[in-house]
Write a protein that holds these residues in place. Structure first.
Motif, PDB file in Angstrom:
ATOM      1  N   VAL B  41       0.838  -1.205   0.000  1.00 15.51           N
ATOM      2  CA  VAL B  41       0.000   0.000   0.000  1.00 15.51           C
ATOM      3  C   VAL B  41       0.874   1.258   0.000  1.00 15.51           C
ATOM      4  CG1 VAL B  41      -1.633   1.369   1.384  1.00 15.51           C
ATOM      5  CG2 VAL B  41      -2.025  -1.080   1.062  1.00 15.51           C
ATOM      6  N   ILE B  42       1.934   1.241   0.845  1.00  9.32           N
ATOM      7  CA  ILE B  42       2.808   2.412   0.927  1.00  9.32           C
ATOM      8  C   ILE B  42       3.550   2.612  -0.397  1.00  9.32           C
ATOM      9  CG2 ILE B  42       4.853   3.373   2.061  1.00  9.32           C
ATOM     10  CD1 ILE B  42       3.869   2.088   4.655  1.00  9.32           C
ATOM     11  N   VAL B  43       4.024   1.498  -0.993  1.00 10.94           N
ATOM     12  CA  VAL B  43       4.706   1.588  -2.282  1.00 10.94           C
ATOM     13  C   VAL B  43       3.758   2.193  -3.318  1.00 10.94           C
ATOM     14  CG1 VAL B  43       5.545   0.201  -4.223  1.00 10.94           C
ATOM     15  CG2 VAL B  43       6.418  -0.214  -1.921  1.00 10.94           C
ATOM     16  N   ALA B  44       2.507   1.705  -3.348  1.00 15.88           N
ATOM     17  CA  ALA B  44       1.541   2.184  -4.336  1.00 15.88           C
ATOM     18  C   ALA B  44       1.226   3.661  -4.124  1.00 15.88           C
ATOM     19  CB  ALA B  44       0.262   1.357  -4.258  1.00 15.88           C
ATOM     20  N   LEU B  45       1.181   4.095  -2.869  1.00 13.75           N
ATOM     21  CA  LEU B  45       0.757   5.470  -2.578  1.00 13.75           C
ATOM     22  C   LEU B  45       1.914   6.450  -2.390  1.00 13.75           C
ATOM     23  CD1 LEU B  45      -2.278   4.893  -0.171  1.00 13.75           C
ATOM     24  CD2 LEU B  45      -2.307   5.507  -2.595  1.00 13.75           C
ATOM     25  N   SER B  46       3.159   5.960  -2.462  1.00 10.57           N
ATOM     26  CA  SER B  46       4.283   6.870  -2.214  1.00 10.57           C
ATOM     27  C   SER B  46       4.353   7.930  -3.311  1.00 10.57           C
ATOM     28  CB  SER B  46       5.596   6.083  -2.140  1.00 10.57           C
ATOM     29  OG  SER B  46       5.889   5.513  -3.383  1.00 10.57           O
ATOM     30  N   GLY B  47       4.396   9.170  -2.878  1.00  9.01           N
ATOM     31  CA  GLY B  47       4.534  10.266  -3.823  1.00  9.01           C
ATOM     32  C   GLY B  47       3.263  10.655  -4.565  1.00  9.01           C
ATOM     33  N   THR B  48       2.125  10.073  -4.173  1.00 13.71           N
ATOM     34  CA  THR B  48       0.880  10.458  -4.837  1.00 13.71           C
ATOM     35  C   THR B  48       0.342  11.747  -4.229  1.00 13.71           C
ATOM     36  OG1 THR B  48      -0.384   9.100  -3.295  1.00 13.71           O
ATOM     37  CG2 THR B  48       0.181   8.098  -5.399  1.00 13.71           C
ATOM     38  N   ASP B  49      -0.533  12.434  -4.980  1.00  9.92           N
ATOM     39  CA  ASP B  49      -1.099  13.673  -4.451  1.00  9.92           C
ATOM     40  C   ASP B  49      -2.169  13.370  -3.408  1.00  9.92           C
ATOM     41  OD1 ASP B  49      -3.600  13.189  -5.765  1.00  9.92           O
ATOM     42  OD2 ASP B  49      -2.745  13.968  -7.626  1.00  9.92           O
ATOM     43  N   TYR B  50      -2.653  14.419  -2.776  1.00  8.43           N
ATOM     44  CA  TYR B  50      -3.572  14.266  -1.645  1.00  8.43           C
ATOM     45  C   TYR B  50      -4.852  13.519  -2.022  1.00  8.43           C
ATOM     46  CZ  TYR B  50      -6.863  15.383   2.032  1.00  8.43           C
ATOM     47  OH  TYR B  50      -7.797  15.275   3.011  1.00  8.43           O
ATOM     48  N   GLU B  51      -5.473  13.940  -3.136  1.00  8.46           N
ATOM     49  CA  GLU B  51      -6.757  13.351  -3.527  1.00  8.46           C
ATOM     50  C   GLU B  51      -6.618  11.847  -3.768  1.00  8.46           C
ATOM     51  OE1 GLU B  51      -9.616  14.703  -3.317  1.00  8.46           O
ATOM     52  OE2 GLU B  51      -8.759  16.636  -2.727  1.00  8.46           O
ATOM     53  N   THR B  52      -5.538  11.461  -4.453  1.00  3.69           N
ATOM     54  CA  THR B  52      -5.320  10.041  -4.754  1.00  3.69           C
ATOM     55  C   THR B  52      -5.126   9.242  -3.465  1.00  3.69           C
ATOM     56  OG1 THR B  52      -4.168  10.807  -6.730  1.00  3.69           O
ATOM     57  CG2 THR B  52      -3.982   8.468  -6.197  1.00  3.69           C
ATOM     58  N   ALA B  53      -4.277   9.779  -2.577  1.00  3.81           N
ATOM     59  CA  ALA B  53      -4.007   9.080  -1.312  1.00  3.81           C
ATOM     60  C   ALA B  53      -5.304   8.906  -0.520  1.00  3.81           C
ATOM     61  CB  ALA B  53      -2.980   9.857  -0.494  1.00  3.81           C
ATOM     62  N   ARG B  54      -6.093   9.968  -0.442  1.00  2.18           N
ATOM     63  CA  ARG B  54      -7.330   9.912   0.321  1.00  2.18           C
ATOM     64  C   ARG B  54      -8.334   8.951  -0.325  1.00  2.18           C
ATOM     65  NH1 ARG B  54      -9.800  13.666   4.375  1.00  2.18           N
ATOM     66  NH2 ARG B  54     -11.799  12.667   4.690  1.00  2.18           N
ATOM     67  N   HIS B  55      -8.372   8.983  -1.646  1.00  3.29           N
ATOM     68  CA  HIS B  55      -9.294   8.109  -2.372  1.00  3.29           C
ATOM     69  C   HIS B  55      -9.000   6.635  -2.077  1.00  3.29           C
ATOM     70  CE1 HIS B  55     -11.784   6.505  -5.588  1.00  3.29           C
ATOM     71  NE2 HIS B  55     -10.737   5.814  -6.020  1.00  3.29           N
ATOM     72  N   TYR B  56      -7.730   6.249  -2.195  1.00  2.00           N
ATOM     73  CA  TYR B  56      -7.393   4.834  -2.025  1.00  2.00           C
ATOM     74  C   TYR B  56      -7.437   4.403  -0.561  1.00  2.00           C
ATOM     75  CZ  TYR B  56      -6.362   4.207  -6.936  1.00  2.00           C
ATOM     76  OH  TYR B  56      -6.482   4.120  -8.293  1.00  2.00           O
ATOM     77  N   LEU B  57      -7.011   5.288   0.352  1.00  2.00           N
ATOM     78  CA  LEU B  57      -7.064   4.926   1.773  1.00  2.00           C
ATOM     79  C   LEU B  57      -8.510   4.854   2.261  1.00  2.00           C
ATOM     80  CD1 LEU B  57      -4.084   6.910   3.364  1.00  2.00           C
ATOM     81  CD2 LEU B  57      -4.245   4.463   2.936  1.00  2.00           C
ATOM     82  N   GLY B  58      -9.432   5.543   1.552  1.00  2.10           N
ATOM     83  CA  GLY B  58     -10.833   5.529   1.933  1.00  2.10           C
ATOM     84  C   GLY B  58     -11.590   4.330   1.383  1.00  2.10           C
ATOM     85  N   ASN B  59     -10.945   3.573   0.493  1.00  2.00           N
ATOM     86  CA  ASN B  59     -11.549   2.344  -0.020  1.00  2.00           C
ATOM     87  C   ASN B  59     -11.872   1.404   1.139  1.00  2.00           C
ATOM     88  OD1 ASN B  59     -11.185  -0.596  -0.772  1.00  2.00           O
ATOM     89  ND2 ASN B  59     -11.345   0.326  -2.806  1.00  2.00           N
ATOM     90  N   PRO B  60     -13.110   0.863   1.183  1.00  2.00           N
ATOM     91  CA  PRO B  60     -13.504   0.027   2.330  1.00  2.00           C
ATOM     92  C   PRO B  60     -12.539  -1.124   2.617  1.00  2.00           C
ATOM     93  CG  PRO B  60     -15.386   0.466   0.920  1.00  2.00           C
ATOM     94  CD  PRO B  60     -14.203   1.040   0.219  1.00  2.00           C
ATOM     95  N   LEU B  61     -12.054  -1.784   1.562  1.00  2.00           N
ATOM     96  CA  LEU B  61     -11.136  -2.912   1.770  1.00  2.00           C
ATOM     97  C   LEU B  61      -9.831  -2.446   2.409  1.00  2.00           C
ATOM     98  CD1 LEU B  61     -11.522  -5.194  -1.387  1.00  2.00           C
ATOM     99  CD2 LEU B  61     -12.156  -5.695   0.984  1.00  2.00           C
ATOM    100  N   VAL B  62      -9.309  -1.322   1.925  1.00  2.00           N
ATOM    101  CA  VAL B  62      -8.069  -0.780   2.478  1.00  2.00           C
ATOM    102  C   VAL B  62      -8.296  -0.355   3.938  1.00  2.00           C
ATOM    103  CG1 VAL B  62      -6.291   0.998   2.264  1.00  2.00           C
ATOM    104  CG2 VAL B  62      -7.249  -0.057   0.215  1.00  2.00           C
ATOM    105  N   ALA B  63      -9.470   0.271   4.183  1.00  2.00           N
ATOM    106  CA  ALA B  63      -9.781   0.728   5.542  1.00  2.00           C
ATOM    107  C   ALA B  63      -9.869  -0.456   6.509  1.00  2.00           C
ATOM    108  CB  ALA B  63     -11.084   1.519   5.546  1.00  2.00           C
ATOM    109  N   ILE B  64     -10.536  -1.532   6.076  1.00  2.00           N
ATOM    110  CA  ILE B  64     -10.649  -2.733   6.924  1.00  2.00           C
ATOM    111  C   ILE B  64      -9.267  -3.336   7.163  1.00  2.00           C
ATOM    112  CG2 ILE B  64     -11.495  -5.129   6.980  1.00  2.00           C
ATOM    113  CD1 ILE B  64     -14.002  -4.037   5.478  1.00  2.00           C
ATOM    114  N   PHE B  65      -8.462  -3.381   6.083  1.00  2.00           N
ATOM    115  CA  PHE B  65      -7.090  -3.874   6.244  1.00  2.00           C
ATOM    116  C   PHE B  65      -6.335  -3.044   7.282  1.00  2.00           C
ATOM    117  CE2 PHE B  65      -2.939  -2.199   4.961  1.00  2.00           C
ATOM    118  CZ  PHE B  65      -2.141  -3.236   5.436  1.00  2.00           C
TER     119      PHE B  65
END
Lengths: 134, 124
Positions: B41-65
């Motif tokens: 997850v960190i590799v995928a989100l490293s260096g991404t902008d705010y909206e992208t990071a928030r979008h993916y971290l807000g995904n229910p599966l990611v949140a449950i993880f």
């Protein structure tokens, strides 16, 4: 205590005359990386909270994490996490009294060192290769 | 060492030590896949902008993880640090104080992370 050592009885050897073994090195490294990861959770908390708090907080996190010092800390954190994980797998095996002979213990410990380093490098290569994919 | 002469009393009853031993192994096992997913997850989100990071971290599966990771991680690190404190702090008063601080740290980090995950996923 003072009178317990009367004659020239053999003394137990002290640290500096023990032969180096990978198992003893990995034992203390496991504890040190565990301690580092303990405080490293603050970084995880900061990252998540910065995203929760908004663009400004996230920008600050990115500036710090993206600096050379930030990258150094994150590289160390990556290695500590992966080394601790692979090293910990040995303990799960040993807890079941398996692979407990000296040869297996040495092989597993060197294996853990190598796998930990390789996984860390793979992680960082992937991080740079995949930059901007999402 | 400081322990010479006086016996270092265990900071907890033996039964809870067995429970801690088992919990440490159970959370260790759970954290193997969880830690690997975290790295991904960190590799995928490293260096991404705010909206992208928030979008993916807000995904229910990611949140449950993340909830599972923080839950297992907080228990694992609390027991691990307890073992270190038990080994290196022979003075009973200091040991209880550091063990208390250990609890407080684990709870603070855990609640901080869970608050952030909830806020990102639900958006209050």
């Amino acid at each position: 205590m003072a009178n317990t050592r009367q004659a020239a009885r053999p003394l137990s050897p002290h640290l500096q005359i023990y032969r180096f073994t990978i198992t003893m090195a990995m034992s203390i490294i496991h504890r040190i990386t565990g301690g580092a990861l303990y405080f490293g959770t603050l970084l995880l908390a900061w990252w998540l909270l910065s995203v929760a708090m908004g663009p400004d907080a996230y920008a600050l996190f990115q500036t710090v994490a993206g600096s050379w010092f930030g990258k150094l800390v994150l590289f160390g954190y990556t290695w500590a996490l992966l080394n601790h994980m692979v090293s910990g797998l040995r303990y799960l095996v040993w807890d079941n009294i398996r692979a407990f002979d000296l040869k297996s213990a040495d092989v597993m410990s060197w294996g853990a060192v190598i796998v930990g380093v390789v996984l860390t490098i793979v992680t960082w290569v992937l991080a740079y290769e995949l930059k901007g994919v999402l | 060492m400081a322990a010479s002469g006086n016996f270092v009393r265990p900071s907890k009853p033996v039964k809870s030590a067995t429970r801690a031993f088992r919990r440490q192994r159970a959370t260790a096992l759970a954290l193997v896949p969880l830690a690997l997913i975290l790295v991904a997850v960190i590799v995928a989100l490293s260096g991404t902008d705010y909206e992208t990071a928030r979008h993916y971290l807000g995904n229910p599966l990611v949140a449950i993880f993340l909830v599972l990771l923080v839950g297992a991680g907080v228990v694992h690190m609390r027991i691990g640090m307890m073992e270190i404190i038990d080994d290196y702090v022979p003075n009973a008063f200091l040991r209880h104080l550091t063990l208390l601080a250990n609890y407080a740290f684990a709870i603070a980090v855990g609640l901080g992370c869970l608050y952030a995950v909830a806020k990102i996923a639900i958006g209050f």
